[in-house]
Design an enzyme around this catalytic site. Structure first.
Site, short mmCIF file in Angstrom:
data_model
loop_
_atom_site.label_atom_id
_atom_site.label_comp_id
_atom_site.label_asym_id
_atom_site.label_seq_id
_atom_site.Cartn_x
_atom_site.Cartn_y
_atom_site.Cartn_z
N ALA A 17 58.96 26.69 19.07
CA ALA A 17 57.54 26.47 19.38
C ALA A 17 56.74 25.94 18.17
O ALA A 17 55.58 26.28 17.99
CB ALA A 17 56.90 27.75 19.94
N CYS A 18 57.38 25.11 17.34
CA CYS A 18 56.69 24.50 16.20
C CYS A 18 56.61 22.99 16.36
O CYS A 18 56.34 22.27 15.39
CB CYS A 18 57.40 24.82 14.89
N GLY A 19 56.93 22.47 17.53
CA GLY A 19 56.70 21.04 17.78
C GLY A 19 57.93 20.16 17.70
O GLY A 19 57.79 18.95 17.48
N ASP A 44 50.62 10.72 14.32
CA ASP A 44 50.47 10.30 12.93
C ASP A 44 51.63 10.77 12.06
O ASP A 44 51.76 10.33 10.90
CB ASP A 44 49.12 10.80 12.37
N TYR A 56 51.07 15.16 15.20
CA TYR A 56 51.48 14.40 16.40
C TYR A 56 51.87 12.96 16.04
O TYR A 56 52.69 12.75 15.15
CB TYR A 56 50.37 14.45 17.47
N ASN A 102 57.65 17.66 20.52
CA ASN A 102 56.62 16.65 20.25
C ASN A 102 57.10 15.61 19.24
O ASN A 102 56.87 14.41 19.39
CB ASN A 102 55.33 17.30 19.73
N ASP A 132 66.21 19.96 20.80
CA ASP A 132 66.35 21.37 20.41
C ASP A 132 67.63 21.68 19.63
O ASP A 132 67.62 22.54 18.77
CB ASP A 132 66.29 22.26 21.65
C1 OXD Z 1 63.56 28.47 21.54
C2 OXD Z 1 63.82 27.57 22.67
O1 OXD Z 1 63.06 29.58 21.75
O2 OXD Z 1 64.22 26.43 22.41
O3 OXD Z 1 63.84 28.07 20.41
O4 OXD Z 1 63.68 27.97 23.83
MN MN Z 2 64.73 26.16 20.35
#
Ligand code: OXD
Ligand code: MN
Length: 635
Positions: A298-300, A545, A543, A303, A322
């Site tokens: 959840a750190c982007g 940039d 984002y 994105n 991921d």
């Molecule tokens: C996480 C995911 O939690 O990708 O890292 O779901």
């Molecule tokens: Mn993950």
């Protein structure tokens, strides 16, 4: 929950010792490879389902399972889009459960490092086989009573690629069947690959709610939070997950296999299984480079992987968002990477047509949304979509509460609400994303949410220094796991929750790649999009940039003379980063506050030494010492 209705003539029976005849409502048990049959028979005997369904990954099967879930009230269609569904979980089952996730090996220190006395190890939890046997015996026998046991054959990575690996997941959750079909390659072809004795990762998942249920089922989402455990057996390549239907705990191809078990296989076989996105950037000269980047959950990552460049002439393509499996090619020395997944299981809140249009466009068909809100006209809704949704729209929140958009006291979605969508639908998916040989990685980026002290981008002096930058990675906690308070947590390599073996050995494994002169080592960088000023305002727009930082990184890969040494690594020379059209306080963005850094390096040493004890590689201690010396000379 209803079962799929199958014509009587299509059902055959298998005889399971001590259990008798169990109907197989789909698929041919006898035609499965014999080592699979043996394992399945054992699992059926353990879990005692009332029927068995062997999945083939077909569209027809997905339609049947979807229909059943809709009839059972677990999914509801989102009529605004094509073949999209919304699902609300029991509010107790919304995230990964790190405190209930275990590694089982004979020797404790194969799984976890020799932490110093008093330091409680957060780089994996170990249990002995005796201890875990008690937990398993207390949970799995009879856990699928009254339910169908689904058998999901799947490949992580393109089927048949030498970089891919096979898994078979057994589950009593039809939601898992549907989601695994999006996130992995589910196909009967897998059996062909296993028939000649090829090994596979054995994954067993149960919601832990045999029927009749002992407790009320909330939101038609069976789960057993009191008894949830996620257990890994890295030596025998097995996973057992009980009590949770939430993705990270139940889609066992993802974190359990592709990171924890694969991490251990990678260690044994000499490659890397990492929590990294893979993307390519093509510059205005038409030169393309592939980059892998690790950020905590959840750190982007999603994105960045799908970034829309704000400066002209650049093209970004996504390979994965991921997980990356990477190995140095024996002939060319290149680091080749594949995305083992087939879908995106992304954090929904915050995603919109400004922050990530490609993600929004990816999930307008064939997608499943979990714990998001719904608009009155059958669309998805979450925090971040305010500007794209007419004011006053009626929203049904993930808890079922209805309200009008604009009511600031209400939240539509859980912060860890997710979209689950096929990667092939991404408008910028790379045409090589399923290349069996992977793509060549030129740069590796690490990053976290660091409100204070940490500059926008730092390049490592060399490989060992880069490994140190990764080992010292920290980030503000997010809702992806059960941590509630906002705190800066160590998350080395963005792998803290996903490491499958002794973390000291993991770091040493990274360091060792330097020993082979044939390996073309990518340059390593650390980035921080999240630095704030004294008023808590972000100093960098982020984002699209972020392409400006990627551009600088690629120019560094090409050895352009645009970096200068500092106490913490190579920094961009002033003026070398394209800031055209931005109003940036460069000095604040790049400052290295001496006291902060001295405190940080001391704390890092203390933490790494406490966590890893004598397993902390000497090379990292030396990097810390060198950093201290450089800092002491800082003005
Ligand atoms: C996480 C995911 O939690 O990708 O890292 O779901
Ligand atoms: Mn993950």
């Amino acid at each position: 929950m209803e079962d799929i209705k199958v014509p009587f003539s299509e059902v055959h029976y298998i005889t399971i010792e001590k259990l008798g005849n169990v109907p197989v409502t789909k698929g041919d048990f006898q035609s499965l490879p014999s080592h699979v049959q043996t394992w399945l028979a054992q699992m059926i005997q353990l879990c005692t389902p009332h029927a068995v369904h062997i999945c083939d990954g077909s569209v027809e099967e997905a339609e049947m399972v979807t229909k059943m879930l809709v009839e059972g009230g677990q999914l509801a269609p989102l009529p605004k889009y094509e073949n999209c569904y919304i699902c609300r979980t029991d509010p107790r089952d919304v995230a990964r459960v790190e405190s209930k996730t275990f590694l089982i090996t004979k020797d404790k220190h194969e799984s976890v490092p020799h932490s110093r006395d008093g330091a409680s190890c957060v780089l994996g939890l170990w249990k002995s086989s005796d201890e875990i046997k008690k937990d398993i015996d207390d949970r799995f026998p009879g856990c699928m009573r009254g339910r169908t046991l689904y058998v999901i054959p799947y490949s992580m990575g393109p089927i048949g690629s030498s970089l891919s690996k096979i898994g078979v997941e057994i589950t009593d959750s039809a939601y898992v069947v549907l989601s695994m079909r999006v996130m992995t390659r589910v196909s009967s072809d897998i059996w062909k690959h296993l028939r000649n004795g090829e090994e596979f990762v054995r994954c067993l998942h149960s919601l832990g709610v045999p029927l009749p249920a002992a407790q009320p089922i909330v939101n038609n989402w069976p789960c057993n939070p009191e008894k949830t455990i996620i257990v890994h057996f890295p030596d025998s390549r097995k996973v057992m997950s009980f009590g949770s239907g939430y993705g990270g705990n139940s889609l066992l191809g993802k974190k359990c296999f592709a990171l924890r078990i694969a991490g251990r296989i990678a260690y044994d076989e000499g490659w890397l299984a990492e929590h990294m996105l893979i993307m390519s950037v093509t510059n205005p000269q038409g030169e393309e480079k592939f980059i892998a980047a690790a950020f905590p959950s959840a750190c982007g990552k999603t994105n960045l992987a799908m970034l829309t460049p704000t400066i002209p002439g650049y093209t970004v393509r996504c390979v994965g968002d991921d997980i990356a499996w990477m190995r140095f090619d024996k002939e060319t020395g290149e680091l080749r990477a594949i995305n083992p997944e087939a879908g995106f299981f992304g954090v929904a809140p915050g995603t919109n047509m400004k922050t990530n249009p490609n993600a929004i466009l990816t999930c307008l068909q064939n997608s499943i949304f979990t714990n998001v809100g719904e608009t009155a006209d059958g669309g998805f809704y979450w925090e971040g979509l305010e500007e794209e949704t007419p004011a006053g729209t009626e929203i049904t929140g993930w808890t079922g509460e209805k309200y009008k958009l604009g009511d600031k006291t209400k939240k539509s979605s859980h912060p860890n609400a997710r979209f689950c969508c096929p990667a092939r639908q991404c408008p910028i998916i790379h045409d090589k994303w399923e290349n069996p040989a992977g793509v060549p990685i030129s740069a590796i980026i690490f990053g976290g949410r660091r409100p204070e002290g940490v500059p926008l981008v730092v390049e490592a002096f060399n490989w060992a220094h880069g490994v140190f930058l990764a080992a010292q990675l920290k980030s503000e906690s997010t809702a992806a796991a059960e941590h509630t308070a906002k705190q800066i947590m160590h998350d080395p390599f963005a792998m803290r929750p996903f490491v499958g073996y002794n973390f000291g050995k993991y770091i040493q494994h990274w360091l060792n790649f330097e020993k082979n002169p044939n390996n073309k080592l990518p340059k390593i960088f650390h980035v921080n999009w999240f630095r704030v000023d004294e008023n808590n305002k972000f100093l960098w727009p982020g984002y699209g940039d972020n392409i400006r930082v990627l551009d600088w990184i690629i120019r560094r890969v090409n050895n352009e003379d645009i970096a200068e040494p500092s106490a913490v690594g190579l920094l961009p020379k002033k003026g070398s980063l394209n800031l055209q059209g931005l109003n940036i306080n460069w000095d604040k963005l790049m400052a290295l506050p001496k006291d902060y850094w001295i405190g940080d390096v001391d704390e890092t040493l203390q933490w790494l030494d406490g966590q890893l004890g004598d397993d902390l590689p000497q090379a990292i201690r030396e990097e810390i010492q060198k950093q201290k010396e450089r800092l002491s000379k800082l003005q």
